[in-house]
Design a protein around this motif. Structure first.
Motif, PDB file in Angstrom:
ATOM      1  N   ARG A 185       0.847  -1.191   0.000  1.00 56.14           N
ATOM      2  CA  ARG A 185       0.000   0.000   0.000  1.00 56.14           C
ATOM      3  C   ARG A 185       0.881   1.240   0.000  1.00 56.14           C
ATOM      4  N   GLY A 186       0.295   2.391  -0.338  1.00 54.39           N
ATOM      5  CA  GLY A 186       1.059   3.617  -0.327  1.00 54.39           C
ATOM      6  C   GLY A 186       1.594   3.985  -1.704  1.00 54.39           C
ATOM      7  N   PRO A 187       2.356   5.075  -1.786  1.00 51.36           N
ATOM      8  CA  PRO A 187       2.746   5.617  -3.095  1.00 51.36           C
ATOM      9  C   PRO A 187       3.725   4.753  -3.874  1.00 51.36           C
ATOM     10  N   TYR A 188       4.392   3.791  -3.194  1.00 49.82           N
ATOM     11  CA  TYR A 188       5.385   2.971  -3.893  1.00 49.82           C
ATOM     12  C   TYR A 188       4.913   1.542  -4.126  1.00 49.82           C
ATOM     13  N   ALA A 189       3.660   1.256  -3.872  1.00 49.49           N
ATOM     14  CA  ALA A 189       3.167  -0.123  -3.911  1.00 49.49           C
ATOM     15  C   ALA A 189       3.304  -0.770  -5.287  1.00 49.49           C
ATOM     16  N   ALA A 190       3.187   0.003  -6.339  1.00 52.60           N
ATOM     17  CA  ALA A 190       3.207  -0.563  -7.692  1.00 52.60           C
ATOM     18  C   ALA A 190       4.626  -0.815  -8.212  1.00 52.60           C
ATOM     19  N   LEU A 191       5.641  -0.400  -7.479  1.00 45.81           N
ATOM     20  CA  LEU A 191       7.019  -0.558  -7.932  1.00 45.81           C
ATOM     21  C   LEU A 191       7.514  -1.989  -7.732  1.00 45.81           C
ATOM     22  N   THR A 192       8.553  -2.367  -8.446  1.00 44.10           N
ATOM     23  CA  THR A 192       9.215  -3.637  -8.169  1.00 44.10           C
ATOM     24  C   THR A 192       9.936  -3.532  -6.834  1.00 44.10           C
ATOM     25  N   ASP A 193      10.378  -4.667  -6.308  1.00 39.11           N
ATOM     26  CA  ASP A 193      11.079  -4.633  -5.023  1.00 39.11           C
ATOM     27  C   ASP A 193      12.309  -3.739  -5.078  1.00 39.11           C
ATOM     28  N   ALA A 194      13.076  -3.853  -6.153  1.00 42.31           N
ATOM     29  CA  ALA A 194      14.284  -3.038  -6.280  1.00 42.31           C
ATOM     30  C   ALA A 194      13.937  -1.555  -6.377  1.00 42.31           C
ATOM     31  N   GLU A 195      12.887  -1.231  -7.158  1.00 43.20           N
ATOM     32  CA  GLU A 195      12.461   0.157  -7.284  1.00 43.20           C
ATOM     33  C   GLU A 195      11.898   0.672  -5.960  1.00 43.20           C
ATOM     34  N   PHE A 196      11.147  -0.189  -5.262  1.00 45.98           N
ATOM     35  CA  PHE A 196      10.584   0.167  -3.963  1.00 45.98           C
ATOM     36  C   PHE A 196      11.693   0.534  -2.986  1.00 45.98           C
ATOM     37  N   THR A 197      12.725  -0.314  -2.905  1.00 45.99           N
ATOM     38  CA  THR A 197      13.838  -0.055  -1.996  1.00 45.99           C
ATOM     39  C   THR A 197      14.547   1.238  -2.360  1.00 45.99           C
ATOM     40  N   ALA A 198      14.784   1.449  -3.647  1.00 47.24           N
ATOM     41  CA  ALA A 198      15.459   2.671  -4.089  1.00 47.24           C
ATOM     42  C   ALA A 198      14.636   3.913  -3.743  1.00 47.24           C
ATOM     43  N   ALA A 199      13.317   3.838  -3.921  1.00 42.86           N
ATOM     44  CA  ALA A 199      12.450   4.974  -3.611  1.00 42.86           C
ATOM     45  C   ALA A 199      12.459   5.273  -2.117  1.00 42.86           C
ATOM     46  N   CYS A 200      12.461   4.210  -1.285  1.00 49.29           N
ATOM     47  CA  CYS A 200      12.464   4.404   0.169  1.00 49.29           C
ATOM     48  C   CYS A 200      13.801   4.959   0.647  1.00 49.29           C
ATOM     49  N   VAL A 201      14.888   4.534   0.036  1.00 51.43           N
ATOM     50  CA  VAL A 201      16.200   5.091   0.374  1.00 51.43           C
ATOM     51  C   VAL A 201      16.244   6.575   0.012  1.00 51.43           C
ATOM     52  N   ALA A 202      15.696   6.925  -1.146  1.00 51.36           N
ATOM     53  CA  ALA A 202      15.643   8.330  -1.549  1.00 51.36           C
ATOM     54  C   ALA A 202      14.804   9.140  -0.565  1.00 51.36           C
ATOM     55  N   ASP A 203      13.699   8.558  -0.093  1.00 50.03           N
ATOM     56  CA  ASP A 203      12.861   9.222   0.897  1.00 50.03           C
ATOM     57  C   ASP A 203      13.632   9.424   2.200  1.00 50.03           C
ATOM     58  N   LEU A 204      14.382   8.403   2.612  1.00 52.57           N
ATOM     59  CA  LEU A 204      15.191   8.514   3.829  1.00 52.57           C
ATOM     60  C   LEU A 204      16.208   9.648   3.696  1.00 52.57           C
ATOM     61  N   GLU A 205      16.894   9.699   2.567  1.00 54.21           N
ATOM     62  CA  GLU A 205      17.860  10.771   2.333  1.00 54.21           C
ATOM     63  C   GLU A 205      17.187  12.144   2.409  1.00 54.21           C
ATOM     64  N   ASP A 206      15.982  12.230   1.843  1.00 54.21           N
ATOM     65  CA  ASP A 206      15.252  13.501   1.841  1.00 54.21           C
ATOM     66  C   ASP A 206      14.856  13.897   3.266  1.00 54.21           C
ATOM     67  N   VAL A 207      14.374  12.916   4.032  1.00 57.57           N
ATOM     68  CA  VAL A 207      13.979  13.196   5.417  1.00 57.57           C
ATOM     69  C   VAL A 207      15.185  13.658   6.228  1.00 57.57           C
ATOM     70  N   LEU A 208      16.323  12.987   6.043  1.00 58.32           N
ATOM     71  CA  LEU A 208      17.526  13.386   6.781  1.00 58.32           C
ATOM     72  C   LEU A 208      17.970  14.798   6.415  1.00 58.32           C
ATOM     73  N   GLY A 209      17.625  15.219   5.219  1.00 57.53           N
ATOM     74  CA  GLY A 209      17.932  16.589   4.823  1.00 57.53           C
ATOM     75  C   GLY A 209      17.137  17.625   5.588  1.00 57.53           C
ATOM     76  N   GLN A 210      16.046  17.187   6.230  1.00 57.51           N
ATOM     77  CA  GLN A 210      15.219  18.100   7.028  1.00 57.51           C
ATOM     78  C   GLN A 210      15.637  18.134   8.497  1.00 57.51           C
ATOM     79  N   ALA A 211      16.550  17.228   8.901  1.00 59.02           N
ATOM     80  CA  ALA A 211      16.938  17.116  10.302  1.00 59.02           C
ATOM     81  C   ALA A 211      17.889  18.243  10.697  1.00 59.02           C
ATOM     82  N   HIS A 212      17.939  18.510  11.992  1.00 62.71           N
ATOM     83  CA  HIS A 212      18.806  19.549  12.534  1.00 62.71           C
ATOM     84  C   HIS A 212      20.016  18.881  13.193  1.00 62.71           C
ATOM     85  N   GLY A 213      21.120  18.812  12.487  1.00 60.85           N
ATOM     86  CA  GLY A 213      22.309  18.219  13.082  1.00 60.85           C
ATOM     87  C   GLY A 213      22.191  16.717  13.236  1.00 60.85           C
ATOM     88  N   ASN A 214      22.673  16.206  14.357  1.00 61.98           N
ATOM     89  CA  ASN A 214      22.683  14.767  14.592  1.00 61.98           C
ATOM     90  C   ASN A 214      21.285  14.176  14.647  1.00 61.98           C
TER      91      ASN A 214
END
Length: 449
Positions: A185-214
């Protein structure tokens, strides 16, 4: 006569009388299963009995806690024997059982130079892990997964990404939620497993870009328990770990429900993502005590020893619970219950998928080992919590106890003791098949609820 000890009023059964007493003194939010709640009085093997003497096949094990079997002789004898010597000492004194169990868990954890701290529950284990990680990293920022559940305390609710189990938005932490734990379910549900993992890693990188320091840590269940036994593709947390390691962010694997071989393929859930090596911390509870109150944290010594103030546990690691945990773990390993979970669980999940093939209300049968979720949806694909509640009732009427979960409460949760036999798996699957068909007919208006 003491309060509440009077007999039921005329026309009331003992069960309804006990239910009324429960409602009079317990919180309104303390949930009970079934329209007529059960009082379970004893159990043996994979079966339990209620106060009327009726027997049920137990496919939920007290929320994945009765891991080996009800009334396992080795555990009951260990509890009785230790209780006859001394019940309690606290962590201020040496305890042989605690040291021996810690040694075994540290060796099994896969974490190098591991240290073990015992608590009384999974919630308390989450608290301890968060305290360690935030202290070690000197940051109150924590990453968590959407749809997650980590306990009911103030700090564990703060990293719970499931709104059904988050009673407050107040928090001692700044929690950043990332995608990845729900595959279908969710915005990445239709992707292949490899695409799903890549999209989630990109999301993680984006979220970390919003963090303040450590950022202190990522806490994640390898298979989400309360969330409905959802999980990412194997290897996703290994991919996450590469991103985290570059920033020194710790990985906490919540193994409260996935530990001790329940998933069959692995002893710990994190091992499905083993390319990155073990987590920095893992939490455990539930099954290790087989009903006794044991939880805990395993962590690298550098992280575990980072607290600069006194800390003990009055009840964590008590002589009685440690004796029970040792006996239970020994039985599990000597009887290869992980292998049994893999073999019997594999048969059960395939049997349930065959059942689901002819039922439009079943969206998905998922899981691994003896940790299986059956997600129910309506004709339009929307979550169907009413169908899950009805199926729970129908299964109980036919002698099978199961659980339910998911954010909308529309997923049946199946997690019997790991000693389940093939015959019991077939029996439970047949009962569940009948219950699902009854639910289908009820919702179609062909049968009364």
């Amino acid at each position: 006569m003491s309060p509440g000890s009077e007999p039921p009023p005329p026309g009331a059964t003992p069960a309804t009388h006990l239910h009324a007493r429960h409602r009079a003194v317990m919180p309104d939010w303390l949930a009970l299963y079934y329209r007529e709640p059960l009082e379970l009085t004893h159990g043996e093997g994979r079966h339990v009995w209620d106060a009327t003497g009726r027997r049920y096949l137990d496919f939920f094990g007290g929320i994945l806690t009765t891991m080996t079997a009800h009334a396992l002789p080795e555990v009951t004898e260990a509890v009785a024997g230790q209780a006859g010597r001394i019940l309690h000492t606290s962590t201020l004194y040496l305890d042989r059982h605690m040291v021996e169990l810690a040694e075994r868990i540290a060796a099994l954890s896969g974490i190098p130079d591991a240290r073990v701290f015992f608590t009384t529950s999974g919630t308390e284990a989450t608290d301890a892990a968060l305290l360690l990680a935030t202290t070690h990293r000197r940051s109150n920022q924590v990453l968590a997964m959407r749809n997650s559940y980590h306990g009911r305390s103030f700090s564990s609710v703060a990293v719970t990404g499931n709104s059904s189990w988050s009673p407050t938005s107040l928090s001692p932490l700044q929690t950043l939620y990332v995608h990845g734990a729900v595959r279908t379910r969710g915005p990445y549900a239709a992707l292949t497993d490899a695409e799903f993992t890549a999209a989630c890693v990109a999301d993680l990188e984006d979220v970390l870009g919003q963090a303040h320091g450590n950022v202190a840590a990522l806490i994640a269940e390898p298979v989400q328990g309360v969330g409905g036994f959802t999980s990412p593709p194997d290897g996703l947390y290994a991919a996450f770990r590469e991103v985290l390691a570059r920033r020194g962010i710790l990985w906490i694997s919540d193994e409260v429900q996935t530990g001790w071989g329940r998933t069959g393929d692995h002893f710990w859930g994190w091992q499905a993502h083993a390319a990155s090596g073990p987590p920095d911390l893992l939490t455990f509870a539930k099954g290790i005590g087989n009903g006794m109150s044991i939880g805990g944290v395993v962590a690298r010594a550098e992280v575990m020893n980072s607290l600069g103030a006194n800390s003990i546990s009055t009840f964590g690691g008590s002589p009685v619970t440690m004796a029970a945990g040792l006996a239970n773990l020994t039985h599990l390993l000597e009887h290869d219950l992980q292998g049994n979970a893999r073999r019997v669980g594999g048969l059960l999940i395939e049997r349930l998928r065959a059942v689901a093939a002819g039922l439009p209300l079943v969206h998905e049968v998922r899981g691994r080992g003896l940790m299986i979720g059956v997600e129910l949806t309506g004709p339009d694909g929307s979550p169907a919590p009413e169908a899950a509640a009805l199926t729970l009732e129908h299964a109980r009427e036919d002698g099978l106890l199961i659980g339910k979960g998911g954010r909308e409460g529309n997923t049946l949760r199946i997690a019997p003791p790991l000693s389940l036999t093939v015959a019991e798996a077939e029996e439970g699957a047949a009962i569940l098949e009948s219950a699902l068909h009854r639910t289908h007919r009820t919702l179609a208006g062909e049968e009364r609820a």
